[in-house]
Design a protein around this motif. Structure first.
Motif, PDB file in Angstrom:
ATOM      1  N   ALA A  62       0.856  -1.187   0.000  1.00 50.55           N
ATOM      2  CA  ALA A  62       0.000   0.000   0.000  1.00 50.55           C
ATOM      3  C   ALA A  62       0.889   1.233   0.000  1.00 50.55           C
ATOM      4  O   ALA A  62       2.011   1.198   0.504  1.00 50.55           O
ATOM      5  N   GLU A  63       0.370   2.315  -0.555  1.00 54.66           N
ATOM      6  CA  GLU A  63       1.132   3.564  -0.601  1.00 54.66           C
ATOM      7  C   GLU A  63       1.396   4.133   0.781  1.00 54.66           C
ATOM      8  O   GLU A  63       2.426   4.747   1.019  1.00 54.66           O
ATOM      9  N   ASN A  64       0.418   3.917   1.695  1.00 53.32           N
ATOM     10  CA  ASN A  64       0.549   4.453   3.050  1.00 53.32           C
ATOM     11  C   ASN A  64      -0.411   3.710   3.977  1.00 53.32           C
ATOM     12  O   ASN A  64      -1.179   2.852   3.528  1.00 53.32           O
ATOM     13  N   ILE A  65      -0.363   4.068   5.230  1.00 54.35           N
ATOM     14  CA  ILE A  65      -1.221   3.403   6.222  1.00 54.35           C
ATOM     15  C   ILE A  65      -2.695   3.641   5.919  1.00 54.35           C
ATOM     16  O   ILE A  65      -3.519   2.737   6.071  1.00 54.35           O
ATOM     17  N   GLN A  66      -3.027   4.830   5.475  1.00 49.75           N
ATOM     18  CA  GLN A  66      -4.423   5.143   5.186  1.00 49.75           C
ATOM     19  C   GLN A  66      -4.961   4.246   4.070  1.00 49.75           C
ATOM     20  O   GLN A  66      -6.103   3.783   4.137  1.00 49.75           O
ATOM     21  N   ALA A  67      -4.159   3.974   3.046  1.00 51.32           N
ATOM     22  CA  ALA A  67      -4.590   3.101   1.952  1.00 51.32           C
ATOM     23  C   ALA A  67      -4.773   1.668   2.435  1.00 51.32           C
ATOM     24  O   ALA A  67      -5.729   0.991   2.047  1.00 51.32           O
ATOM     25  N   ALA A  68      -3.864   1.210   3.276  1.00 49.97           N
ATOM     26  CA  ALA A  68      -3.977  -0.144   3.824  1.00 49.97           C
ATOM     27  C   ALA A  68      -5.221  -0.249   4.706  1.00 49.97           C
ATOM     28  O   ALA A  68      -5.972  -1.230   4.626  1.00 49.97           O
ATOM     29  N   THR A  69      -5.450   0.761   5.521  1.00 48.14           N
ATOM     30  CA  THR A  69      -6.619   0.771   6.407  1.00 48.14           C
ATOM     31  C   THR A  69      -7.907   0.805   5.595  1.00 48.14           C
ATOM     32  O   THR A  69      -8.872   0.097   5.916  1.00 48.14           O
ATOM     33  N   ALA A  70      -7.927   1.591   4.535  1.00 48.58           N
ATOM     34  CA  ALA A  70      -9.111   1.659   3.668  1.00 48.58           C
ATOM     35  C   ALA A  70      -9.395   0.299   3.044  1.00 48.58           C
ATOM     36  O   ALA A  70     -10.559  -0.117   2.947  1.00 48.58           O
ATOM     37  N   ARG A  71      -8.360  -0.402   2.615  1.00 42.86           N
ATOM     38  CA  ARG A  71      -8.521  -1.750   2.029  1.00 42.86           C
ATOM     39  C   ARG A  71      -9.111  -2.707   3.061  1.00 42.86           C
ATOM     40  O   ARG A  71     -10.011  -3.487   2.768  1.00 42.86           O
ATOM     41  N   LEU A  72      -8.615  -2.633   4.296  1.00 37.64           N
ATOM     42  CA  LEU A  72      -9.162  -3.473   5.369  1.00 37.64           C
ATOM     43  C   LEU A  72     -10.618  -3.115   5.655  1.00 37.64           C
ATOM     44  O   LEU A  72     -11.454  -4.012   5.807  1.00 37.64           O
ATOM     45  N   ASP A  73     -10.912  -1.839   5.741  1.00 36.08           N
ATOM     46  CA  ASP A  73     -12.277  -1.400   6.017  1.00 36.08           C
ATOM     47  C   ASP A  73     -13.243  -1.895   4.945  1.00 36.08           C
ATOM     48  O   ASP A  73     -14.347  -2.336   5.241  1.00 36.08           O
ATOM     49  N   THR A  74     -12.825  -1.833   3.679  1.00 30.10           N
ATOM     50  CA  THR A  74     -13.649  -2.311   2.568  1.00 30.10           C
ATOM     51  C   THR A  74     -13.885  -3.811   2.685  1.00 30.10           C
ATOM     52  O   THR A  74     -15.003  -4.297   2.507  1.00 30.10           O
ATOM     53  N   PHE A  75     -12.823  -4.548   2.987  1.00 29.04           N
ATOM     54  CA  PHE A  75     -12.939  -5.999   3.149  1.00 29.04           C
ATOM     55  C   PHE A  75     -13.901  -6.342   4.274  1.00 29.04           C
ATOM     56  O   PHE A  75     -14.793  -7.179   4.116  1.00 29.04           O
ATOM     57  N   ILE A  76     -13.738  -5.694   5.422  1.00 27.33           N
ATOM     58  CA  ILE A  76     -14.583  -5.979   6.584  1.00 27.33           C
ATOM     59  C   ILE A  76     -16.040  -5.625   6.291  1.00 27.33           C
ATOM     60  O   ILE A  76     -16.953  -6.384   6.637  1.00 27.33           O
ATOM     61  N   ALA A  77     -16.275  -4.512   5.622  1.00 29.88           N
ATOM     62  CA  ALA A  77     -17.642  -4.120   5.271  1.00 29.88           C
ATOM     63  C   ALA A  77     -18.278  -5.145   4.339  1.00 29.88           C
ATOM     64  O   ALA A  77     -19.477  -5.443   4.447  1.00 29.88           O
ATOM     65  N   ALA A  78     -17.490  -5.710   3.428  1.00 28.48           N
ATOM     66  CA  ALA A  78     -18.000  -6.700   2.483  1.00 28.48           C
ATOM     67  C   ALA A  78     -18.401  -8.005   3.169  1.00 28.48           C
ATOM     68  O   ALA A  78     -19.189  -8.776   2.622  1.00 28.48           O
ATOM     69  N   LEU A  79     -17.881  -8.252   4.366  1.00 28.05           N
ATOM     70  CA  LEU A  79     -18.260  -9.457   5.104  1.00 28.05           C
ATOM     71  C   LEU A  79     -19.728  -9.404   5.513  1.00 28.05           C
ATOM     72  O   LEU A  79     -20.358 -10.438   5.709  1.00 28.05           O
ATOM     73  N   ASP A  80     -20.264  -8.187   5.657  1.00 23.34           N
ATOM     74  CA  ASP A  80     -21.658  -7.977   6.053  1.00 23.34           C
ATOM     75  C   ASP A  80     -21.998  -8.812   7.284  1.00 23.34           C
ATOM     76  O   ASP A  80     -22.996  -9.511   7.329  1.00 23.34           O
ATOM     77  N   ALA A  81     -21.108  -8.743   8.281  1.00 23.03           N
ATOM     78  CA  ALA A  81     -21.300  -9.505   9.515  1.00 23.03           C
ATOM     79  C   ALA A  81     -21.208  -8.568  10.710  1.00 23.03           C
ATOM     80  O   ALA A  81     -20.477  -7.583  10.681  1.00 23.03           O
ATOM     81  N   ASP A  82     -21.968  -8.892  11.736  1.00 29.27           N
ATOM     82  CA  ASP A  82     -21.911  -8.118  12.976  1.00 29.27           C
ATOM     83  C   ASP A  82     -20.699  -8.589  13.764  1.00 29.27           C
ATOM     84  O   ASP A  82     -20.717  -9.640  14.395  1.00 29.27           O
ATOM     85  N   LEU A  83     -19.612  -7.828  13.711  1.00 28.65           N
ATOM     86  CA  LEU A  83     -18.372  -8.223  14.354  1.00 28.65           C
ATOM     87  C   LEU A  83     -18.211  -7.641  15.747  1.00 28.65           C
ATOM     88  O   LEU A  83     -17.247  -7.942  16.428  1.00 28.65           O
ATOM     89  N   GLY A  84     -19.121  -6.822  16.178  1.00 29.39           N
ATOM     90  CA  GLY A  84     -18.998  -6.236  17.507  1.00 29.39           C
ATOM     91  C   GLY A  84     -18.018  -5.084  17.504  1.00 29.39           C
ATOM     92  O   GLY A  84     -17.530  -4.640  16.460  1.00 29.39           O
ATOM     93  N   ASP A  85     -17.714  -4.603  18.691  1.00 30.55           N
ATOM     94  CA  ASP A  85     -16.818  -3.465  18.832  1.00 30.55           C
ATOM     95  C   ASP A  85     -15.374  -3.862  18.568  1.00 30.55           C
ATOM     96  O   ASP A  85     -14.954  -4.976  18.880  1.00 30.55           O
ATOM     97  N   ARG A  86     -14.622  -2.921  18.041  1.00 29.16           N
ATOM     98  CA  ARG A  86     -13.195  -3.127  17.826  1.00 29.16           C
ATOM     99  C   ARG A  86     -12.494  -3.065  19.188  1.00 29.16           C
ATOM    100  O   ARG A  86     -12.792  -2.204  20.009  1.00 29.16           O
ATOM    101  N   ILE A  87     -11.578  -3.996  19.400  1.00 33.70           N
ATOM    102  CA  ILE A  87     -10.865  -4.070  20.678  1.00 33.70           C
ATOM    103  C   ILE A  87      -9.403  -3.722  20.436  1.00 33.70           C
ATOM    104  O   ILE A  87      -8.766  -4.262  19.538  1.00 33.70           O
ATOM    105  N   HIS A  88      -8.876  -2.821  21.240  1.00 35.50           N
ATOM    106  CA  HIS A  88      -7.488  -2.379  21.085  1.00 35.50           C
ATOM    107  C   HIS A  88      -6.563  -2.986  22.138  1.00 35.50           C
ATOM    108  O   HIS A  88      -5.399  -2.631  22.205  1.00 35.50           O
ATOM    109  N   ALA A  89      -7.078  -3.867  22.959  1.00 38.82           N
ATOM    110  CA  ALA A  89      -6.273  -4.495  24.006  1.00 38.82           C
ATOM    111  C   ALA A  89      -5.861  -5.892  23.572  1.00 38.82           C
ATOM    112  O   ALA A  89      -6.591  -6.565  22.850  1.00 38.82           O
ATOM    113  N   GLY A  90      -4.705  -6.320  24.010  1.00 38.00           N
ATOM    114  CA  GLY A  90      -4.251  -7.671  23.727  1.00 38.00           C
ATOM    115  C   GLY A  90      -4.899  -8.665  24.673  1.00 38.00           C
ATOM    116  O   GLY A  90      -5.476  -8.296  25.704  1.00 38.00           O
TER     117      GLY A  90
END
Length: 102
Positions: A62-90
């Motif tokens: 990807a050209e930058n982090i924003q492009a990589a993040t956009a690609r991930l966001d598009t992929f996740i949206a295409a799943l059309d699944a309720d994934l719940g809240d994003r978790i930032h903790a390990g």
């Protein structure tokens, strides 16, 4: 840092010798998938005591982090699944109920 460990017991003894204290054990089973183009890896983790989690990671170019993040966001949206809240903790933080700020 991540590294392959050929003798986990030796590392455990080394940490104990350095006066380190075990604070959490993460018991998980991971199932991994990758998209046909190899750009996105998807992992399903079943973590004892916590439940099931999904992790999506961009592995492509990807050209930058924003492009990589956009690609991930598009992929996740295409799943059309309720994934719940994003978790930032390990998992160790979740096991210990320590949630660092997002």
């Amino acid at each position: 840092y991540e590294s392959t460990v050929s003798d986990p017991e030796a590392i455990t003894r080394l940490l104990a010798a350095l006066d380190c204290t075990q604070i959490a054990v993460v018991d998980k089973v991971r199932e991994e998938w990758i998209t046909a183009d190899g750009d996105i890896a998807v992992a399903f983790d079943e973590v004892a005591g916590l439940g099931t989690f999904i992790e999506c990671e961009f592995k492509g170019e990807a050209e930058n982090i924003q492009a990589a993040t956009a690609r991930l966001d598009t992929f996740i949206a295409a799943l059309d699944a309720d994934l719940g809240d994003r978790i930032h903790a390990g998992y160790p933080h979740l096991i210990l109920d320590r949630h660092p700020a997002a």
